[in-house]
Design an enzyme around this catalytic site. Structure first.
Site, PDB file in Angstrom:
ATOM      1  N   ASP A  42       0.821  -1.302  -0.005  1.00 54.09           N
ATOM      2  CA  ASP A  42       0.033   0.139  -0.091  1.00 54.09           C
ATOM      3  C   ASP A  42       0.696   1.320   0.165  1.00 54.09           C
ATOM      4  OD1 ASP A  42      -1.906  -1.925   0.115  1.00 54.09           O
ATOM      5  OD2 ASP A  42      -2.869  -0.991   1.986  1.00 54.09           O
ATOM      6  N   LYS A 147      -6.730  -5.050  -3.316  1.00 54.85           N
ATOM      7  CA  LYS A 147      -7.503  -5.465  -2.204  1.00 54.85           C
ATOM      8  C   LYS A 147      -8.502  -4.792  -1.695  1.00 54.85           C
ATOM      9  CE  LYS A 147      -3.649  -4.159   1.209  1.00 54.85           C
ATOM     10  NZ  LYS A 147      -4.393  -3.376   2.085  1.00 54.85           N
ATOM     11  N   CYS A 180      -2.449  -2.339   7.854  1.00 52.28           N
ATOM     12  CA  CYS A 180      -2.071  -3.161   6.649  1.00 52.28           C
ATOM     13  C   CYS A 180      -1.045  -3.961   6.957  1.00 52.28           C
ATOM     14  CB  CYS A 180      -2.238  -2.483   5.312  1.00 52.28           C
ATOM     15  SG  CYS A 180      -3.739  -1.580   5.112  1.00 52.28           S
TER      16      CYS A 180
END
Length: 241
Positions: A42, A147, A180
Site C-alpha cells: 500500500d 485488495k 495493513c
C-alpha cells in the site's frame, strides 16, 4: 539415515552459498532467494501524499516518508537478485460494490472513500491517488494485488499466486505498520509463510503504534514473524557475493 539420501558436501556447500542469513529479532532469519518474495504494501499516493485519504483522516502524511528511500534500496537489490516482487493496493471498484457501508461511513469525513479529491476519487481503483508512488513504481512484469480490505490475503488471489510460484518466505515492507502491514503479516503467518518485516521500510502515522506493532510481531519467540532492518537485509545480500 539412508546414505543414498545423504547430501554430498558439494550440495551442502552450494545450499549454504545460495541461502541468506539476516540478522534479525528474535533470532536470525534464513531464506532461500528462490522461494522468497518482497511484498510492498500500500505505498500509494492516497496514503503517502497530501490530498489523499491519509491526509483526510487528519494524519501527518510526512511521517510515512522516511520509509520510502530504504524501501527503494531494498526493491533495487531484490530486482538485481531476481527475487519475486509483489505490490498491494487498498482500494475499491468504481461502483463501490466491494466497499462495506460501515467502512465508507467511518470517521465522519468530509471527503469519504469514493468522493472526488485532489488526486481523483479517493481509494478507487484506476484513480491517480490509488496508484503506487513514483519512487516505488512497479515494473510491468511485477504483480500488483488490488485488495478491498486491510489484509492482502482477504478477497484476493495472493495466496494462490504465492503457492503456485513456490514462495514460502516474505520480506515485508509498506504502510501502515499497525494496520495493513500487521494484518497482512498475521494472515501470512496463519497460512504458513515465514515473514521478515524490515522496520525502517514500514511506517505509521503514530510513532507509538509503529513500535508496538513491531514488538507484537517479534514477541514470544517471533510468534508472528521476524523484524530486521534494510541495512541488515542488504548486508546479507552483499555476503552472498
Amino acid at each position: 539415515m539412508d546414505p543414498h539420501l545423504a547430501e554430498s558436501p558439494e550440495i551442502v556447500e552450494l545450499k549454504m552459498k545460495t541461502h541468506l542469513t539476516v540478522e534479525a529479532e528474535p533470532y536470525e532469519f534464513t531464506l532461500d532467494p528462490a522461494s522468497t518474495a518482497l511484498i510492498v504494501i500500500d505505498m500509494q499516493r492516497d496514503f503517502i501524499l497530501p490530498g489523499g485519504f491519509g491526509d483526510f483522516l487528519g494524519n501527518k502524511v510526512e511521517l510515512l516518508h522516511p520509509a520510502i528511500e530504504p524501501t527503494r534500496r531494498v526493491l533495487a537489490a531484490c530486482r538485481q537478485r531476481r527475487l519475486t516482487v509483489l505490490y498491494t493496493r487498498e482500494g475499491h471498484r468504481p461502483d463501490l460494490s466491494d466497499c462495506p457501508p460501515s467502512k465508507r461511513e467511518r470517521g465522519r469525513l468530509k471527503i469519504k472513500i469514493g468522493d472526488e479529491g485532489p488526486m481523483g476519487r479517493v481509494l478507487v481503483r484506476g484513480e491517480y491517488g490509488h496508484d503506487i508512488i513514483d519512487e516505488l513504481s512497479p515494473l510491468p512484469t511485477e504483480t500488483v494485488i488490488d485488495k478491498p480490505g486491510k489484509g492482502a490475503f482477504f478477497a484476493t488471489d495472493l495466496d494462490l499466486i504465492l503457492r503456485n510460484i513456490g514462495i514460502s518466505s516474505l520480506i515485508v515492507t509498506g504502510v501502515t505498520s499497525e494496520v495493513c502491514v500487521q494484518t497482512t503479516t498475521r494472515e501470512a503467518n496463519d497460512r504458513g509463510y515465514r515473514c521478515l518485516v524490515l522496520e525502517d521500510c514500514v511506517a505509521s502515522y503514530f510513532p507509538e503504534f509503529q513500535r508496538a506493532a513491531l514488538d507484537m510481531i517479534k514477541a514470544q519467540g517471533g510468534i508472528v514473524g521476524w523484524v530486521s532492518t534494510s541495512a541488515r537485509f542488504l548486508d546479507a545480500f552483499e555476503n552472498l557475493g
